[in-house]
Write a protein that holds these residues in place. Sequence first.
Motif: not given
Length: 96
Positions: A6-9, A37-40, A51-52
Amino acid sequence: MRIKSIMCCCGGGVGSSFIVQTNVESLLKKHGIEGVSVDHVSVSEISMHKVDLYVVGSDLAPFLKDKPRVVTLDNIMSMPELEEKLPAAFAAAEAE
């Protein structure tokens, strides 16, 4: 298809996206979801990542119109809204 990343934008990739990342991680833990995995990042860096699932505020949603899975938040700080939309995204991904 299972969500594994997951990508937080946000606009700058620093403050609000980091808070959303923390909120997403909290909800994943609450729901017993592991192995994600979670990133930003900033919206300008999106193309560098595959990412998914993307989590983004509604003001930035047009930048992700070509992405297959996007959770769009009207209020990026709203845990109730994230609580509603994130599990729905996981359910939809599992149904694919």
